[in-house]
Design a protein around this motif. Structure first.
Motif, PDB file in Angstrom:
ATOM      1  N   MET A   1       0.841  -1.212   0.000  1.00 29.08           N
ATOM      2  CA  MET A   1       0.000   0.000   0.000  1.00 29.08           C
ATOM      3  C   MET A   1       0.867   1.249   0.000  1.00 29.08           C
ATOM      4  SD  MET A   1      -3.340  -0.771   2.389  1.00 29.08           S
ATOM      5  CE  MET A   1      -2.580  -1.613   3.754  1.00 29.08           C
ATOM      6  N   MET A   2       1.938   1.215   0.812  1.00 28.28           N
ATOM      7  CA  MET A   2       2.842   2.348   0.899  1.00 28.28           C
ATOM      8  C   MET A   2       3.590   2.556  -0.418  1.00 28.28           C
ATOM      9  SD  MET A   2       5.374   2.951   4.081  1.00 28.28           S
ATOM     10  CE  MET A   2       6.233   1.443   3.699  1.00 28.28           C
ATOM     11  N   ALA A   3       3.934   1.450  -1.094  1.00 29.95           N
ATOM     12  CA  ALA A   3       4.649   1.546  -2.379  1.00 29.95           C
ATOM     13  C   ALA A   3       3.797   2.253  -3.424  1.00 29.95           C
ATOM     14  CB  ALA A   3       5.022   0.142  -2.866  1.00 29.95           C
TER      15      ALA A   3
ATOM     16  N   ASN B   1       3.100   7.168  -6.610  1.00 28.55           N
ATOM     17  CA  ASN B   1       2.264   8.265  -7.138  1.00 28.55           C
ATOM     18  C   ASN B   1       2.770   9.629  -6.662  1.00 28.55           C
ATOM     19  OD1 ASN B   1       0.681   6.380  -8.427  1.00 28.55           O
ATOM     20  ND2 ASN B   1      -0.803   6.240  -6.761  1.00 28.55           N
ATOM     21  N   CYS B   2       3.192   9.697  -5.393  1.00 23.11           N
ATOM     22  CA  CYS B   2       3.734  10.943  -4.824  1.00 23.11           C
ATOM     23  C   CYS B   2       4.990  11.368  -5.581  1.00 23.11           C
ATOM     24  CB  CYS B   2       4.037  10.726  -3.339  1.00 23.11           C
ATOM     25  SG  CYS B   2       5.089  11.985  -2.583  1.00 23.11           S
ATOM     26  N   PHE B   3       5.862  10.388  -5.855  1.00 18.47           N
ATOM     27  CA  PHE B   3       7.131  10.662  -6.535  1.00 18.47           C
ATOM     28  C   PHE B   3       6.898  11.226  -7.937  1.00 18.47           C
ATOM     29  CE2 PHE B   3      10.786   9.285  -9.127  1.00 18.47           C
ATOM     30  CZ  PHE B   3      11.848   9.790  -8.373  1.00 18.47           C
ATOM     31  N   HIS B   4       5.961  10.624  -8.650  1.00 19.30           N
ATOM     32  CA  HIS B   4       5.709  11.068 -10.027  1.00 19.30           C
ATOM     33  C   HIS B   4       4.956  12.401 -10.073  1.00 19.30           C
ATOM     34  CE1 HIS B   4       6.945   6.966 -11.088  1.00 19.30           C
ATOM     35  NE2 HIS B   4       7.279   7.508 -12.236  1.00 19.30           N
ATOM     36  N   GLU B   5       4.089  12.642  -9.083  1.00 15.08           N
ATOM     37  CA  GLU B   5       3.378  13.929  -9.031  1.00 15.08           C
ATOM     38  C   GLU B   5       4.342  15.085  -8.775  1.00 15.08           C
ATOM     39  OE1 GLU B   5       0.370  13.412  -6.091  1.00 15.08           O
ATOM     40  OE2 GLU B   5      -0.852  12.098  -7.363  1.00 15.08           O
ATOM     41  N   SER B   6       5.444  14.793  -8.029  1.00 17.25           N
ATOM     42  CA  SER B   6       6.415  15.849  -7.711  1.00 17.25           C
ATOM     43  C   SER B   6       7.503  15.970  -8.780  1.00 17.25           C
ATOM     44  CB  SER B   6       7.071  15.575  -6.357  1.00 17.25           C
ATOM     45  OG  SER B   6       7.895  14.425  -6.425  1.00 17.25           O
TER      46      SER B   6
ATOM     47  N   PHE C   1      10.721   3.591  -8.426  1.00 18.36           N
ATOM     48  CA  PHE C   1       9.714   4.440  -9.065  1.00 18.36           C
ATOM     49  C   PHE C   1       9.870   4.422 -10.583  1.00 18.36           C
ATOM     50  CE2 PHE C   1      10.828   6.623  -4.952  1.00 18.36           C
ATOM     51  CZ  PHE C   1       9.780   6.059  -4.254  1.00 18.36           C
ATOM     52  N   TYR C   2      10.380   3.288 -11.105  1.00 21.45           N
ATOM     53  CA  TYR C   2      10.609   3.207 -12.550  1.00 21.45           C
ATOM     54  C   TYR C   2       9.294   3.190 -13.318  1.00 21.45           C
ATOM     55  CZ  TYR C   2      15.232   1.593 -10.998  1.00 21.45           C
ATOM     56  OH  TYR C   2      16.457   1.489 -10.390  1.00 21.45           O
ATOM     57  N   ASN C   3       9.403   3.617 -14.560  1.00 20.80           N
ATOM     58  CA  ASN C   3       8.261   3.490 -15.469  1.00 20.80           C
ATOM     59  C   ASN C   3       8.278   2.092 -16.076  1.00 20.80           C
ATOM     60  OD1 ASN C   3       6.998   6.063 -15.313  1.00 20.80           O
ATOM     61  ND2 ASN C   3       8.818   6.939 -16.308  1.00 20.80           N
ATOM     62  N   PRO C   4       7.133   1.496 -16.433  1.00 21.41           N
ATOM     63  CA  PRO C   4       5.808   2.082 -16.211  1.00 21.41           C
ATOM     64  C   PRO C   4       5.360   1.911 -14.752  1.00 21.41           C
ATOM     65  CG  PRO C   4       5.585  -0.070 -17.230  1.00 21.41           C
ATOM     66  CD  PRO C   4       7.051   0.178 -17.082  1.00 21.41           C
ATOM     67  N   PHE C   5       5.270   3.037 -14.009  1.00 20.24           N
ATOM     68  CA  PHE C   5       4.961   2.954 -12.579  1.00 20.24           C
ATOM     69  C   PHE C   5       3.546   2.441 -12.333  1.00 20.24           C
ATOM     70  CE2 PHE C   5       3.304   7.134 -13.624  1.00 20.24           C
ATOM     71  CZ  PHE C   5       2.231   7.311 -12.758  1.00 20.24           C
ATOM     72  N   TRP C   6       2.640   2.622 -13.312  1.00 21.10           N
ATOM     73  CA  TRP C   6       1.271   2.127 -13.135  1.00 21.10           C
ATOM     74  C   TRP C   6       1.246   0.596 -13.078  1.00 21.10           C
ATOM     75  CZ3 TRP C   6      -0.320  -1.253 -16.818  1.00 21.10           C
ATOM     76  CH2 TRP C   6       0.344  -1.227 -18.049  1.00 21.10           C
TER      77      TRP C   6
END
Length: 466
Positions: free
Chosen positions: A129-131, A136-141, A301-306
């Motif tokens: 859950m934390m990951a 999402n936090c990392f990519h938003e910033s 936090f690598y892509n594709p992060f989704w």
């Protein structure tokens, strides 16, 4: 009045409805039971052992698990393997074949193991859950915020969910639960494997060494403890013996259930070992000495992060249901004991009906059940918050369950069932197998406990951030 002859075909020799399971359904059940969150720590385990010892140890565990499972399959029926009395659960087999003191010891170990697994699942779910949140936090910033956060709120969130689900009586018997669990476990395992292959291709080199993590990256003492702990992690990945008898009880006969089960075990162990080898080895090849305790967290936090978010969400969904599968036997045992000891107590036996809008049948609440189950979940959540060390807990669980439940009791039941003569060649070989596995369990347990102690030296309770 005579029962029409065809009616007998609807029932087995114990009066229950005729079982319809086959080699393939039994294999599917075993694979579902085996492949779980334990697969996530295999890259780390191989990282401690290296390219030679890692795969060798994994093959050794698979062989021992397969062999002990074939012994256990001969214990489904007491006495005659074709017409003897059926044992419906692992505990039934221990009670009818070994009886007395060893039955009580087996029960204690099994329930301790189940309790430990619920703690391990709480930790694993909170990490996933934390990951998702950190990714999402990392990519938003735009990659500027490292997004450090505490796992405690996520453990509490998971605990609250489990308190609600634990009030559903026989939740583990919901028919679709194992199907969802199977889909989720294959989803996150396959994503982990695929990302490992992609990472190796991106690196352009296979990382890792023949002897595992090098002295310098860790101290010599840490290397020893981590090697021992890796054995416990691999043992945990193969811990399914306690459900083998239950799976065998779904198989039709003729042919004899034990014959079908041995074929199913061979197929399922081959499939899971191949899958484990791929996940563990590709994870180690991708990260080398830096292989993480939880494979999916290593991709950061690598892509594709989704895609990582999908994998971590699958882990959470799987563990929400799996927690109940392992907790419900403990609930049933405690509530049965309470009902036997306090048969006249309304708190223990009386059911109160609560009508919920939109639901036709009223929900039945028992005071003791509501309080005890909630207290149990709170206890596992607090312990998880005090010791949020996924790898160490998995190692301890693997050590606790491997020798007694996977090796010792199956060997002893087989010896008693088949009347293997003491000091005969077969008896000596079986005892050597049991003693060898006991040594592995002891060193794995010591290594995992040492890992917890080392982590506690730098850990501040309830204040860890990632």
């Amino acid at each position: 009045m005579d029962v029409p002859r065809p009616a007998f075909k609807c029932f087995d020799d114990d009066g229950r409805l005729k079982r319809s399971g086959t080699v393939w359904t039994a294999s599917a059940h075993i694979i579902t039971a085996v492949i779980g969150s334990g697969v996530l720590s295999l890259a780390w385990a191989i990282g401690q052992l290296g390219w030679i010892a890692g795969p060798t140890v994994m093959l050794l565990f698979s062989f021992v698990t397969y062999y002990s499972s074939t012994l256990l399959s001969d214990c489904y029926r007491t006495g005659d393997p074709v017409s003897g009395k059926r044992n419906y659960t692992y505990m039934d087999a221990v009670r009818s074949i070994l009886g007395g003191f060893r039955f009580k010891i087996c029960g204690l170990i099994q329930y301790l193991n189940l309790f430990g697994i619920t703690v391990g699942y709480t930790i694993a779910a909170s990490i996933s859950m934390m990951a998702i949140k950190r990714s999402n936090c990392f990519h938003e910033s735009g990659g500027k915020n490292p997004c450090h956060m505490s796992s405690n709120p996520y453990m509490i969130m998971f605990g609250v969910t489990e308190i609600l689900l634990s009030q559903i009586k026989d939740f583990d018997q919901i028919w679709w639960l194992s199907i969802v669990a199977a889909i989720m476990s294959f989803t996150y395992s396959a994503i982990g494997l695929a990302l490992g292959i992609i990472q190796v291709a991106a690196n352009g080199v296979v990382k890792g060494s023949l002897t595992g993590i090098s002295i310098g990256a860790v101290t010599q003492t840490q290397k020893i403890w981590r090697t021992f702990q890796a054995l416990g992690d691999i043992a945990f990945a193969y811990s399914y013996s306690v459900v083998l008898i239950e799976i065998q009880d779904t198989v039709r006969s003729p042919p004899a259930e034990s014959k079908t089960m041995k074929i199913a075990t061979r197929i399922s162990i081959a499939v899971t070992t191949t899958f484990y080898m791929l996940c563990g080895c590709m994870g180690y090849a991708a990260f080398g000495d830096a292989a993480p305790g939880n494979l999916l967290t290593g991709f950061g936090f690598y892509n594709p992060f989704w895609l990582l978010d999908v994998a971590n969400a699958a882990i959470v969904v799987h563990l929400v249901g799996a927690y109940q599968v392992f907790a419900q036997p403990i609930f049933a045992f405690i509530e049965k004991q309470a009902a036997a000891r306090f048969p006249d107590s309304d708190l223990v036996t009386k059911e109160y009906e609560i009508r919920i809008p939109g639901i036709r049948s009223p929900y039945k609440v028992n005071v003791f059940r509501a309080v005890y189950r909630s207290g149990f979940v709170v206890l596992t959540t607090v312990i998880s918050m005090l010791m949020p060390f996924f790898n160490d807990v998995v190692g301890i669980l693997g050590a606790l369950g491997f020798w007694p439940l996977t090796v010792y009791f199956p060997v002893e039941m087989y010896i008693r069932q088949r009347k293997v003569e003491r000091w005969s060649m077969k008896w000596v070989c079986l005892q050597m197998l049991s003693c060898g596995c006991l040594m592995i369990t002891l060193v794995a347990g010591v290594g995992s406990i040492a890992g917890v102690m080392l982590d506690l030296e730098v850990y501040k309770p309830f204040k860890t951030t990632y």
